[in-house]
Design an enzyme around this catalytic site. Structure first.
Site, PDB file in Angstrom:
ATOM      1  N   GLU A  28       0.954  -1.026  -0.261  1.00  0.00           N
ATOM      2  CA  GLU A  28      -0.003   0.000  -0.012  1.00  0.00           C
ATOM      3  C   GLU A  28       0.987   0.848   0.269  1.00  0.00           C
ATOM      4  O   GLU A  28       0.204   2.238  -0.339  1.00  0.00           O
ATOM      5  CB  GLU A  28      -0.699  -0.304   1.571  1.00  0.00           C
ATOM      6  N   CYS A  40      -4.031 -12.925  -3.239  1.00  0.00           N
ATOM      7  CA  CYS A  40      -4.479 -11.969  -2.650  1.00  0.00           C
ATOM      8  C   CYS A  40      -4.231 -10.310  -3.945  1.00  0.00           C
ATOM      9  O   CYS A  40      -2.560 -10.697  -4.517  1.00  0.00           O
ATOM     10  CB  CYS A  40      -3.865 -11.438  -1.513  1.00  0.00           C
TER      11      CYS A  40
HETATM   12  N1  DGL Z   1      -6.689  -7.791  -1.230  1.00  0.00           N
HETATM   13  C1  DGL Z   1      -7.196  -8.685  -0.180  1.00  0.00           C
HETATM   14  C2  DGL Z   1      -7.202  -9.767  -0.459  1.00  0.00           C
HETATM   15  O1  DGL Z   1      -7.125 -10.117  -1.638  1.00  0.00           O
HETATM   16  C3  DGL Z   1      -6.830  -7.694   1.360  1.00  0.00           C
HETATM   17  C4  DGL Z   1      -5.676  -7.145   1.746  1.00  0.00           C
HETATM   18  C5  DGL Z   1      -5.857  -6.620   3.200  1.00  0.00           C
HETATM   19  O2  DGL Z   1      -6.515  -6.149   3.187  1.00  0.00           O
HETATM   20  O3  DGL Z   1      -5.360  -7.653   4.099  1.00  0.00           O
HETATM   21  O4  DGL Z   1      -7.046 -10.267   0.437  1.00  0.00           O
END
Ligand code: DGL
Length: 240
Positions: free
Chosen positions: A142, A171
């Site tokens: 991020e 993710c």
């Molecule tokens: N991008 C998300 C995922 O696919 C969320 C990641 C997070 O905020 O920890 O799990």
């Protein structure tokens, strides 16, 4: 057609980018819950409350379809969420499971958030998988910079998946660090956003329109968003 997508932050934009590439004739409404990230270490109860608010916000934007562009919400809550609202909702993980099953891929490594790993989602659907939780990655991704800390973290996580034949980027933030992943591993990886857009059929004749909402908006987020979504877009801060 109006498609709503959501995630904890900029990660789901990797899914949106795949949609825009394949379906440029759509209107897209995106919600990134940057005030509450990371999702990967939150309890299921906390995630449920957050997802409910975001889904209601997207429904208020008159969308035709919601895409859960988040592995953590998909793995922990999709079975609860999918029939709860008066709108079609799809998750990000099922198309990847189908891709692996159809292509008979085996010996799969999975990088994902702690909550996705805890859900055992992949273990329940596939055999011979090794899941590793990568809690350091989302907050570092991020920030938008390929820092040494991020590189070292990726290297250490990949080390644990050394003998695998494929790696699922479990993710939606992880496609943003593909150059780092490729620096430390030659194992082919699977991008869930690609698997998703390759399996759905969207028939729309709308003009491309992109509205992005974030629960916390900073100049850093705007810069990072513009690196991922190059097309014209409106960006707003909105609490839900
Ligand atoms: N991008 C998300 C995922 O696919 C969320 C990641 C997070 O905020 O920890 O799990």
């Amino acid at each position: 057609m109006r498609i709503g997508l959501f995630d904890s932050g900029i990660g789901g934009l990797t899914v949106l980018a795949e949609f825009i590439k394949k379906y440029p004739n759509c209107e897209y409404i995106y919600y990134g819950d940057t005030a509450n990230l990371p999702y990967g270490t939150k309890s299921k109860e906390e995630l449920s409350v957050l997802a409910d608010k975001i889904i209601k916000f997207l429904i208020s934007k008159k969308i035709d379809l919601i895409v859960i562009a988040c592995g953590t919400i998909s793995s922990n809550l999709y079975s609860e969420i999918k029939d709860k609202y008066n709108v079609k909702i799809i998750d990000i993980l099922t198309p990847t499971i189908n891709y692996i099953t159809q292509n008979k891929l085996n010996n799969i490594g999975i990088m994902a958030t702690p909550m996705t790993v805890k859900s055992q989602f992949f273990e329940k659907k596939l055999v011979n998988v090794t899941s590793i939780a990568c809690p350091k990655l989302v907050p570092l991704i991020e920030c938008g910079e390929f820092t040494d800390e991020l590189k070292q973290a990726v290297k250490a996580y990949l080390q644990k998946l050394k003998g695998c034949d494929y790696i699922i980027l479990g993710c939606t933030h992880y496609p943003l660090i593909i150059p780092i992943i490729q620096k430390y591993s030659t194992i082919p990886f699977i991008n869930m956003g690609k698997c998703l857009v390759d399996t759905i059929n969207v028939n729309s004749k709308s003009t491309l329109h992109i509205e992005l909402y974030f629960s916390k908006l900073t100049s850093e987020i705007i810069t990072n968003v513009s690196k991922i979504i190059k097309e014209n877009k409106e960006i707003y801060e909105r609490k839900v």
